[in-house]
Motif scaffolding. Structure first.
Motif, PDB file in Angstrom:
ATOM      1  N   LYS A  14       0.090   4.503  -0.808  1.00  0.00           N
ATOM      2  CA  LYS A  14      -0.504   5.857  -0.700  1.00  0.00           C
ATOM      3  C   LYS A  14       0.429   6.752   0.108  1.00  0.00           C
ATOM      4  O   LYS A  14       1.015   6.299   1.095  1.00  0.00           O
ATOM      5  N   VAL A  18       0.857  -1.193   0.000  1.00  0.00           N
ATOM      6  CA  VAL A  18       0.000   0.000   0.000  1.00  0.00           C
ATOM      7  C   VAL A  18       0.895   1.245   0.000  1.00  0.00           C
ATOM      8  O   VAL A  18       1.542   1.560   0.993  1.00  0.00           O
ATOM      9  N   ARG A  48       3.258   6.966   7.423  1.00  0.00           N
ATOM     10  CA  ARG A  48       2.886   7.963   6.403  1.00  0.00           C
ATOM     11  C   ARG A  48       2.810   9.344   7.010  1.00  0.00           C
ATOM     12  O   ARG A  48       2.383   9.495   8.141  1.00  0.00           O
ATOM     13  N   SER A  99      -5.024   4.688  -2.674  1.00  0.00           N
ATOM     14  CA  SER A  99      -6.308   5.068  -2.078  1.00  0.00           C
ATOM     15  C   SER A  99      -6.870   6.392  -2.547  1.00  0.00           C
ATOM     16  O   SER A  99      -8.022   6.706  -2.241  1.00  0.00           O
ATOM     17  N   ARG A 112      -3.169  -6.242   2.574  1.00  0.00           N
ATOM     18  CA  ARG A 112      -2.865  -4.852   2.179  1.00  0.00           C
ATOM     19  C   ARG A 112      -1.941  -4.253   3.232  1.00  0.00           C
ATOM     20  O   ARG A 112      -2.385  -3.874   4.309  1.00  0.00           O
ATOM     21  N   VAL A 113      -0.673  -4.168   2.908  1.00  0.00           N
ATOM     22  CA  VAL A 113       0.319  -3.770   3.914  1.00  0.00           C
ATOM     23  C   VAL A 113       1.038  -2.492   3.475  1.00  0.00           C
ATOM     24  O   VAL A 113       1.648  -2.463   2.402  1.00  0.00           O
ATOM     25  N   GLY A 114       0.932  -1.454   4.291  1.00  0.00           N
ATOM     26  CA  GLY A 114       1.589  -0.195   3.971  1.00  0.00           C
ATOM     27  C   GLY A 114       2.731   0.116   4.919  1.00  0.00           C
ATOM     28  O   GLY A 114       3.910  -0.031   4.590  1.00  0.00           O
ATOM     29  N   THR A 115       2.374   0.522   6.130  1.00  0.00           N
ATOM     30  CA  THR A 115       3.352   0.987   7.112  1.00  0.00           C
ATOM     31  C   THR A 115       4.497  -0.007   7.344  1.00  0.00           C
ATOM     32  O   THR A 115       5.650   0.398   7.469  1.00  0.00           O
ATOM     33  N   MET A 143      -3.887  -5.964   7.476  1.00  0.00           N
ATOM     34  CA  MET A 143      -3.019  -4.836   7.201  1.00  0.00           C
ATOM     35  C   MET A 143      -1.730  -5.032   8.014  1.00  0.00           C
ATOM     36  O   MET A 143      -1.467  -6.128   8.492  1.00  0.00           O
ATOM     37  N   SER A 144      -0.954  -3.963   8.145  1.00  0.00           N
ATOM     38  CA  SER A 144       0.376  -4.120   8.749  1.00  0.00           C
ATOM     39  C   SER A 144       0.371  -4.871  10.078  1.00  0.00           C
ATOM     40  O   SER A 144       1.221  -5.721  10.313  1.00  0.00           O
ATOM     41  N   ILE A 193      -7.738   0.672  -3.569  1.00  0.00           N
ATOM     42  CA  ILE A 193      -8.276   0.096  -2.328  1.00  0.00           C
ATOM     43  C   ILE A 193      -9.100   1.088  -1.516  1.00  0.00           C
ATOM     44  O   ILE A 193      -9.667   0.716  -0.498  1.00  0.00           O
TER      45      ILE A 193
HETATM   46  C1  LIG Z   1      -3.889   2.533   4.234  1.00  0.00           C
HETATM   47  C2  LIG Z   1      -4.635   1.271   4.045  1.00  0.00           C
HETATM   48  C3  LIG Z   1      -4.021   0.034   4.297  1.00  0.00           C
HETATM   49  C4  LIG Z   1      -2.614  -0.121   4.829  1.00  0.00           C
HETATM   50  O1  LIG Z   1      -2.563   0.132   6.206  1.00  0.00           O
HETATM   51  P1  LIG Z   1      -1.220  -0.111   7.052  1.00  0.00           P
HETATM   52  O2  LIG Z   1      -1.693  -0.133   8.451  1.00  0.00           O
HETATM   53  O3  LIG Z   1      -0.313   1.041   6.752  1.00  0.00           O
HETATM   54  O4  LIG Z   1      -0.634  -1.397   6.617  1.00  0.00           O
HETATM   55  C5  LIG Z   1      -4.770  -1.111   4.039  1.00  0.00           C
HETATM   56  N1  LIG Z   1      -6.031  -1.047   3.571  1.00  0.00           N
HETATM   57  C6  LIG Z   1      -6.641   0.124   3.322  1.00  0.00           C
HETATM   58  C7  LIG Z   1      -8.038   0.113   2.801  1.00  0.00           C
HETATM   59  C8  LIG Z   1      -5.969   1.309   3.554  1.00  0.00           C
HETATM   60  O5  LIG Z   1      -6.603   2.470   3.317  1.00  0.00           O
END
Ligand SMILES: *Cc1c(COP(=O)(O)O)cnc(C)c1O
Length: 236
Positions: free
Chosen positions: A42, A40, A234, A63, A225-228, A209-210, A84
């Motif tokens: 964004k 992820v 962010r 996003s 869905r992994v961002g952080t 997620m993370s 997403i």
């Molecule tokens: C931002 C987001 C994520 C990622 O979240 P993290 O906690 O950073 O991994 C996953 N899914 C959606 C829908 C998001 O908006």
């Protein structure tokens, strides 16, 4: 100098997450090939995305439509995109042909606009229904008992293909406390699959997620869905 440090840390984090994903699959008797990582990205730069692609990451999640459209031309690596986030109907046209999947379909009017835009390409777009399991006011998504009706409606759109369900469950500090929500989404998906609705497949579960992706995998996630955990915090 700075670039190489950044690349290294993203690559190392990706490596760490892939190992943890594989371990979660082994623990739950699943095939690691059945679970895919969405990075992820964004609020992260094209340069950072290119670095992650260099480290072997194929699939990215965004996003915000405007941000995605601005960044995308600068991403030189061959990657795929999933959208997403919450999606306004009047912005669908900017995503036409640019993304492989839309995760957060929460109303029929949005699906109709997706159908209209992808018809222009003579193609179809894969979508997921966002389910609001806990009925949280602050979150989008449709109630579990409305999902079947939405699936039946989506099945009437020739340029939209329903592939499964997505959820953003209530946050809990301990990922174990999120497990029941993940399980509930999987059970809902199994119930829908058993109906064998025409043109509907339920093979995709986008959840985790993370901080809870391992539990989500143990409960059946096919997309996490992994961002952080990949890119760091962010800026808001
Ligand atoms: C931002 C987001 C994520 C990622 O979240 P993290 O906690 O950073 O991994 C996953 N899914 C959606 C829908 C998001 O908006």
């Amino acid at each position: 100098m700075e670039t190489s440090t950044e690349e290294m840390s993203v690559a190392q984090r990706l490596d760490n997450i892939r190992q943890r994903m594989d371990a979660a699959c082994v623990r739950s008797g699943r095939n690691p090939a059945d679970v895919e990582l969405i990075a992820v990205s964004k609020k992260k730069s094209a340069r950072t995305i290119n670095a992650a692609a260099q480290a072997g990451q194929r699939l990215f999640g965004e996003s915000y439509v405007q941000e995605f459209c601005d960044k995308r031309p600068e991403v030189t690596a061959q990657v795929s995109w999933h959208f997403i986030g919450a999606l306004q109907t009047n912005k669908v046209k900017y995503l036409r042909g640019q993304v492989e999947m839309i995760h957060a379909v929460d109303r029929f009017s949005l699906a109709q606009e997706l159908n209209k835009q992808w018809r222009k390409l003579d193609a179809s777009i894969d979508v997921l229904i966002q389910v609001n399991l806990a009925g949280e006011q602050s979150k989008a998504g449709i109630a579990p008992n409305q999902v079947q009706q939405m699936a039946e409606q989506l099945a009437t759109l020739p340029h939209v293909r329903l592939r499964g369900l997505m959820t953003l469950p209530p946050y809990a500090a301990d990922p174990e406390d999120v497990r029941p929500w993940f399980r509930q989404l999987r059970e809902l998906s199994e119930q829908l699959a058993a109906l064998h609705l025409p043109r509907v497949s339920m093979e995709t579960l986008s959840m985790g997620m993370s901080h809870d992706f391992e539990v989500a995998i143990e409960e059946g996630a096919t997309l996490v869905r992994v961002g952080t955990a990949i890119f760091g915090e962010r800026e808001v």
